[in-house]
Design an enzyme around this catalytic site. Structure first.
Site: not given
Ligand code: PLP
Length: 376
Positions: A71, A180, A202, A238, A328
């Protein structure tokens, strides 16, 4: 039985990553910016981690920056493309993650002159390279193309080399969100002419809240966050030393086990899909299997169902964790923007099942059994 089939949402830490992180947390508490031995030790770990991840992308160390995740990386690239790289046109797609789409909406507010074009996708969830070519060849505007490598909801993938080639040919910058697919496929930025990449640890059995941005060295941009001089002045704050080390470990393990994970996961996914089609009349698989498709995702649309949301609830009651293809809004269930973009029938219920090499055939059989009884 508890079955986790939501690996596209996030993954658990694998033991190798957990051990590496615990060791760092137990033994290295220095601030990497400190010049004393405690700091130097932490700094060495961060740089070692950078080396491991840079190797997996075949980029230089100076082109890789740690962030808090995809993000942040996506925000950074889109914003700086406009402010620092004189980009006056961004071409993206309708099925990007919200951290691209919402960022673009926000950038547009303060840059009303900026042209933003969202490529449509076909029913199979694929963008048209022809449409992109047409756009790139009919304008002289400085352009950034931002298209995700693999879609998180329906699993469709672009041909990254082909898009990179098109962008190169027309002098456009190319950014791809590889959240992904990083750790699942090979990347080589020396072979694929991509200028920016974003990823999160993650999604590949690393820790949450850690990611990277790759910035090809010809592109000088200003940071998103200002403060200290961490990450060579590109990302103040940091460093999350344990997180970064966990990310590097997750990357190394992922690339060592690339084929093994791919084969096992894909065969479980394929078995699941073929059984669903056999057992649940009217079930349809979204996306495509003839063009690029992420090997761990099955997006399945179920026949018209009076209480679609109950399916998710009932699976949860049975201990099965999956992701719903709808959200929703004001008490009304609405298809996600991705499902809307592929022309999905909102009366049908779509569920994203996402698999891992950690899943077992027993788990898949249990899920099929529950799904079959819920759909009856
Ligand atoms: N881009 C894609 C394609 C994702 O699947 C995700 C997470 O679901 C993100 C960006 C955002 O990742 P994060 O929430 O680790 O910043």
């Amino acid at each position: 039985m508890q079955v986790y089939l939501d690996y596209a949402s996030t993954t658990p830490l694998i033991p190798e990553v957990r051990d590496a992180m615990i060791e760092v947390m137990n033994e290295v508490h220095g601030n990497p910016s400190s010049i004393h031995s405690f700091g130097r030790k932490a700094k060495t770990l961060v740089e070692e981690a950078r080396k491991q991840i840079a190797e997996s992308l075949n980029c230089s160390l100076s082109e890789l920056f740690f962030t808090a995740g995809a993000t942040e990386s996506n925000n950074m690239i889109l914003r700086s493309a406009v402010t620092d790289l004189n980009v006056t046109r961004i071409i993206s797609s309708k099925i990007e993650h919200h951290c691209i789409l919402h960022t673009l909406e926000d950038i547009q507010k303060s840059n009303p002159q900026l042209e933003i074009i969202y490529l449509k996708v076909n029913q199979a969830g694929q963008i048209s390279a022809e449409a992109l070519k047409e756009l790139l060849s009919t304008s002289d505007k400085k352009t950034l193309v931002s298209i995700m490598h693999a879609n998180n909801e329906i699993g469709t993938m672009i041909d990254m080399d082909a898009i990179a080639e098109l962008c190169s040919l027309h002098g456009a910058l190319f950014h791809s969100d590889i959240a992904q697919s990083f750790g699942k496929y090979h990347f080589d930025v020396q072979k694929t002419a991509v200028h920016f990449l974003s990823a999160s640890a993650h999604k590949l059995y690393g820790p949450k809240g850690t990611g990277f941005v790759y910035i090809q060295s010809d592109n000088q941009i200003t940071p998103l966050l200002f403060g200290g001089s961490q990450e060579r002045n590109m990302r103040a704050g940091t460093e999350n030393v344990a997180g970064i080390c966990g990310f590097a470990k997750a990357t190394t393990v992922a690339y060592n086990q690339l084929e093994e994970r791919h084969n096992k996961t894909e065969s479980l996914r394929n078995y699941f899909e073929s059984e669903v089609l056999k057992r649940i009349p009217g079930a349809v698989i979204n996306g495509t299997r003839t063009e690029g498709y992420l090997y761990n995702v099955a997006s399945i649309s179920f026949p018209q169902h009076e209480h679609g949301e109950l399916m998710v609830f009932n699976l949860d009651i049975s201990g099965i964790a999956i992701s719903s293809g709808s959200a929703c809004s004001s008490g009304v269930e609405k298809d996600s923007h991705v499902l809307q973009a592929i022309g999905h029938d909102p009366k049908r219920k779509t569920i994203r099942f996402s698999f891992s090499h950690l899943n077992t055939k027993e788990e898949i059989d249990y899920t099929l059994e529950k799904l079959e009884s819920i759909c009856k």
